[in-house]
Design a protein around this motif. Structure first.
Motif, PDB file in Angstrom:
ATOM      1  N   LYS A   1      -6.630  28.196  63.322  1.00 31.18           N
ATOM      2  CA  LYS A   1      -5.252  27.967  63.790  1.00 31.18           C
ATOM      3  C   LYS A   1      -4.227  28.305  62.706  1.00 31.18           C
ATOM      4  CE  LYS A   1      -6.372  25.108  67.620  1.00 31.18           C
ATOM      5  NZ  LYS A   1      -6.896  23.820  68.045  1.00 31.18           N
ATOM      6  N   HIS A   2      -4.596  27.995  61.460  1.00 29.23           N
ATOM      7  CA  HIS A   2      -3.689  28.283  60.353  1.00 29.23           C
ATOM      8  C   HIS A   2      -3.486  29.809  60.208  1.00 29.23           C
ATOM      9  CE1 HIS A   2      -1.725  27.993  56.507  1.00 29.23           C
ATOM     10  NE2 HIS A   2      -2.664  28.753  55.945  1.00 29.23           N
TER      11      HIS A   2
ATOM     12  N   LEU B   1      -5.273  33.617  71.123  1.00 28.19           N
ATOM     13  CA  LEU B   1      -6.606  33.189  70.677  1.00 28.19           C
ATOM     14  C   LEU B   1      -7.688  33.315  71.746  1.00 28.19           C
ATOM     15  CD1 LEU B   1      -5.633  30.182  68.374  1.00 28.19           C
ATOM     16  CD2 LEU B   1      -6.705  32.331  67.682  1.00 28.19           C
TER      17      LEU B   1
ATOM     18  N   THR C   1      -1.236  33.009  67.543  1.00 30.94           N
ATOM     19  CA  THR C   1      -1.509  31.715  68.194  1.00 30.94           C
ATOM     20  C   THR C   1      -1.643  31.851  69.709  1.00 30.94           C
ATOM     21  OG1 THR C   1      -0.307  30.668  66.423  1.00 30.94           O
ATOM     22  CG2 THR C   1      -0.673  29.316  68.370  1.00 30.94           C
ATOM     23  N   ASP C   2      -0.787  32.683  70.313  1.00 31.65           N
ATOM     24  CA  ASP C   2      -0.803  32.804  71.779  1.00 31.65           C
ATOM     25  C   ASP C   2      -1.909  33.718  72.288  1.00 31.65           C
ATOM     26  OD1 ASP C   2       1.345  31.171  71.821  1.00 31.65           O
ATOM     27  OD2 ASP C   2       2.825  32.791  71.973  1.00 31.65           O
TER      28      ASP C   2
ATOM     29  N   ASP D   1     -11.843  25.183  63.077  1.00 25.95           N
ATOM     30  CA  ASP D   1     -10.719  25.111  64.016  1.00 25.95           C
ATOM     31  C   ASP D   1      -9.378  25.090  63.267  1.00 25.95           C
ATOM     32  OD1 ASP D   1      -9.987  24.837  66.853  1.00 25.95           O
ATOM     33  OD2 ASP D   1      -9.027  22.986  66.119  1.00 25.95           O
ATOM     34  N   GLU D   2      -9.342  24.278  62.233  1.00 32.27           N
ATOM     35  CA  GLU D   2      -8.105  24.160  61.446  1.00 32.27           C
ATOM     36  C   GLU D   2      -7.754  25.506  60.791  1.00 32.27           C
ATOM     37  OE1 GLU D   2      -7.039  21.802  57.450  1.00 32.27           O
ATOM     38  OE2 GLU D   2      -8.283  20.702  58.894  1.00 32.27           O
TER      39      GLU D   2
ATOM     40  N   ALA E   1      -4.114  32.122  62.466  1.00 38.76           N
ATOM     41  CA  ALA E   1      -3.461  32.640  63.675  1.00 38.76           C
ATOM     42  C   ALA E   1      -1.949  32.439  63.576  1.00 38.76           C
ATOM     43  CB  ALA E   1      -4.020  31.936  64.906  1.00 38.76           C
ATOM     44  N   HIS E   2      -1.559  31.312  62.987  1.00 39.30           N
ATOM     45  CA  HIS E   2      -0.135  31.030  62.827  1.00 39.30           C
ATOM     46  C   HIS E   2       0.511  32.027  61.856  1.00 39.30           C
ATOM     47  CE1 HIS E   2       3.559  28.797  62.510  1.00 39.30           C
ATOM     48  NE2 HIS E   2       3.430  28.798  61.200  1.00 39.30           N
TER      49      HIS E   2
ATOM     50  N   TYR F   1     -10.273  34.076  68.966  1.00 42.22           N
ATOM     51  CA  TYR F   1     -10.669  32.853  68.259  1.00 42.22           C
ATOM     52  C   TYR F   1     -12.051  33.038  67.634  1.00 42.22           C
ATOM     53  CZ  TYR F   1     -11.386  27.890  67.300  1.00 42.22           C
ATOM     54  OH  TYR F   1     -11.612  26.688  66.672  1.00 42.22           O
TER      55      TYR F   1
END
Ligand code: ADP
Length: 368
Positions: A116-117, A128, A125-126, A112-113, A119-120, A94
């Motif tokens: 996450k975007h 971070l 995502t899993d 943060d947004e 990472a997706h 992260y």
């Protein structure tokens, strides 16, 4: 107007080594450009000059039409991914992703947004909360890519990003990079020595040798219309076969067979009379047996390699060697004598002195 313009770019290192000669290229917005060539041909040097990590000795770099030779790396709107990942080992995934934005003073909510975007997009995502040491090579490389794409930059530079991965991870990550490019549409310049990466990823390939561009073109153009012996031999696996021979009365003699190559020489027939040339054909262009509109040659089988989808057949044609790609069901016996055909339009002739292709437009267009 091109998004990125390199005009007569040269690099002479402080020790006097001239690593890049007169590099000219225009890159359009959104293009995926690959610099390819053997190790030491000047790919990274050129990329680093674009990034601002190396001075340009001579020539002009324009980014979005603006002279950029003197701009600092951070003012060039560029993000770079290195072979070594260059992740911060003491930071979580992260924080690695967020770092550049934190430095820029972007709000935490926005960071943060974005984290996450990205990472997706990259399937992280899993992971971070993990530290880089607890990730596989492929996952680390994805974080490195994520760190570059999280900032909305104009140009994305990648220097051999897959070379630390194993063969299987490379194939997966290659597909992911193509997908990321489709999603982000970012102008990308990618350096590799691997022709498969170049062929599969590039909109256009720039093929280099000893600091000089040899050819710029789509993968199709480089494969079907190589301008010289180097490009013809670099693209394609196994590489194109070349047989050196002399033109006499419009013919060459290969393995005791006389081939009338006048159709391939076309308008150049007179010019090449009595001269040495290379007769080139790709392993995959041949057919076993005698075919129409083809050059027919005899050969002796030295060795065969059954690869599943095809067999590579290593043959002697008189005193020359060649590799033929054949259907595995037709694999000939070692030491047997075979006959094979090369379609006239799949034959390439090169000037033995200049190593440039001798092309006839009719043949090139009929090969499309
Ligand atoms: P590639 O990326 O195609 O492998 P490089 O751009 O790294 O090639 O290097 C091109 C040539 O420049 C090589 O011969 C290399 O040894 C030389 N070179 C690279 N960096 C330097 C330097 N700092 N000083 C002198 N020569 C260098």
């Amino acid at each position: 107007m091109a998004y990125l313009t390199l005009k007569g770019i040269n690099k002479i290192y402080p020790n006097g080594f001239h690593a890049v000669h007169d590099f000219n290229l225009e890159i359009e917005k959104g293009e995926f450009i690959v610099f390819v060539g053997s190790s030491g041909c000047g790919k990274s040097t050129t990329l680093r000059m674009i990034a601002g990590l190396e001075d340009i000795s001579k020539g002009e770099l324009l980014i979005n039409g603006v002279y950029a030779n003197d701009k600092s790396p951070r003012d060039r709107e560029i993000a770079m991914v290195f072979q070594s990942y260059a992740l911060y080992p003491q930071m979580s995934v992260y924080d690695n992703l967020a770092f550049g934005l934190t430095l820029q003073g972007v709000d935490d909510d926005v960071i943060d947004e974005k984290v996450k975007h990205v990472a997706h997009i990259l399937g992280l995502t899993d992971y971070l909360d993990r530290m880089p040491r607890a990730l596989s090579g492929g996952q680390r490389q994805r974080v490195a890519v994520g760190r570059a794409i999280i900032r909305k930059v104009g140009i994305f530079l990648m220097d051999e990003p897959l070379s630390n991965l194993d063969a299987k991870q490379r194939v997966t990550m290659r597909a992911e990079i193509a997908q990321i490019h489709r999603q982000t549409g970012a102008t990308t310049i990618y350096v590799t020595h691997d022709q498969t990466e170049a062929m599969t990823l590039a909109d256009r390939i720039v093929i280099m040798k000893e600091g000089r561009i040899q050819q710029v073109g789509t993968p199709y153009e480089l494969y079907f219309k190589p301008v010289n012996l180097f490009v013809a031999g670099f693209i394609g696996e196994p590489p194109m076969n070349f047989i050196r021979c002399k033109v006499q009365d419009g013919c060459v003699e290969i393995g005791g067979k006389k081939l009338n190559i006048t159709p391939n020489l076309g308008a150049h027939a007179k010019e090449y009379e009595g001269k040495e040339i290379y007769f080139g054909f790709r392993p995959e262009a041949v057919a076993l047996g005698q075919q129409e509109n083809a050059y027919v040659l005899g050969a002796n089988v030295e060795l065969t390699e059954m690869l599943g989808d095809n067999t590579n057949v290593y043959v002697n044609i008189g005193s020359s060697n060649a590799i033929l790609k054949v259907n595995p069901h037709d694999t000939p016996a070692t030491d047997s004598d075979i006959v094979f055909s090369i379609p006239v339009e799949s034959t390439y002739l090169f000037d033995a002195e200049t190593e440039m292709v001798i092309t006839t437009e009719e043949l090139v267009s009929s090969a499309q």
